[in-house]
Design an enzyme around this catalytic site. Structure first.
Site, mmCIF file in Angstrom:
data_model
loop_
_atom_site.group_PDB
_atom_site.id
_atom_site.type_symbol
_atom_site.label_atom_id
_atom_site.label_comp_id
_atom_site.label_asym_id
_atom_site.label_seq_id
_atom_site.Cartn_x
_atom_site.Cartn_y
_atom_site.Cartn_z
ATOM 1 N N CYS A 33 71.487 120.032 70.274
ATOM 2 C CA CYS A 33 71.137 121.460 70.376
ATOM 3 C C CYS A 33 69.713 121.710 69.872
ATOM 4 O O CYS A 33 69.166 122.783 70.099
ATOM 5 C CB CYS A 33 72.125 122.322 69.594
ATOM 6 S SG CYS A 33 72.078 122.077 67.817
ATOM 7 N N CYS A 103 77.607 123.301 63.689
ATOM 8 C CA CYS A 103 76.560 123.934 62.876
ATOM 9 C C CYS A 103 76.889 123.781 61.392
ATOM 10 O O CYS A 103 75.991 123.559 60.571
ATOM 11 C CB CYS A 103 76.421 125.405 63.238
ATOM 12 S SG CYS A 103 76.463 125.729 65.007
#
Ligand code: FES
Length: 145
Positions: A33, A103
């Site tokens: 990402c 995350c």
């Protein structure tokens, strides 16, 4: 979608910034990402984390998890900080959507990287701490975005 706590930590992040001459600093990224997280620690002589700050170039969940992770490790001993897992960060934020779990992994790994740096500078070994990875995306290869 996002819990109120995630939104709160995203819009009003705690401990954002950097520490000059930190006891330890760790940077990790996710090549998939492209997000990057850096955590700074200030550890006192007794091994207690007095200050913890972060800088994150990433998505909202990455900002919220960094903010919560710094709150969770502040005031803790090294051993206690090691137990702040991505699960603990997610629970403290009342959960994250499945595609955003990675995350919180960035936050766990950034803490470990900062502790690793601290240990190297001090010439000590922190029991249970493994050498951190710079890029965590290989661990969640099957995750869909
Ligand atoms: Fe990669 Fe959030 S999308 S850290």
């Amino acid at each position: 979608m996002y819990s109120e706590k995630v939104m709160d930590h995203f819009t009003n992040p705690r401990n954002m910034g950097e520490i000059e001459n930190p006891s330890g600093v760790g940077t990790v990224g996710n090549a998939k990402c492209g997000d990057i997280m850096r955590i700074y620690l200030d550890v006192d002589e007794a091994g207690v984390i007095r200050e913890c700050k972060f800088k994150t170039f990433g998505c909202g969940a990455a900002v919220a998890t960094s903010s919560m992770a710094t709150e969770l490790v502040k005031g803790k001993t090294i051993e206690e900080a090691l137990k702040v897992t991505n699960q603990a960060v997610m629970e403290a934020l009342d959960g994250l959507p499945p595609v955003k779990v990675h995350c919180s992994l960035l936050a766990e790994e950034a803490i470990h990287a900062a502790l690793w740096d601290y240990a190297e500078k001090k010439g000590i070994t922190i029991e249970g701490l493994k050498k951190p990875k710079n890029d965590i995306h290989e661990e969640e290869a099957e995750e869909e975005y």
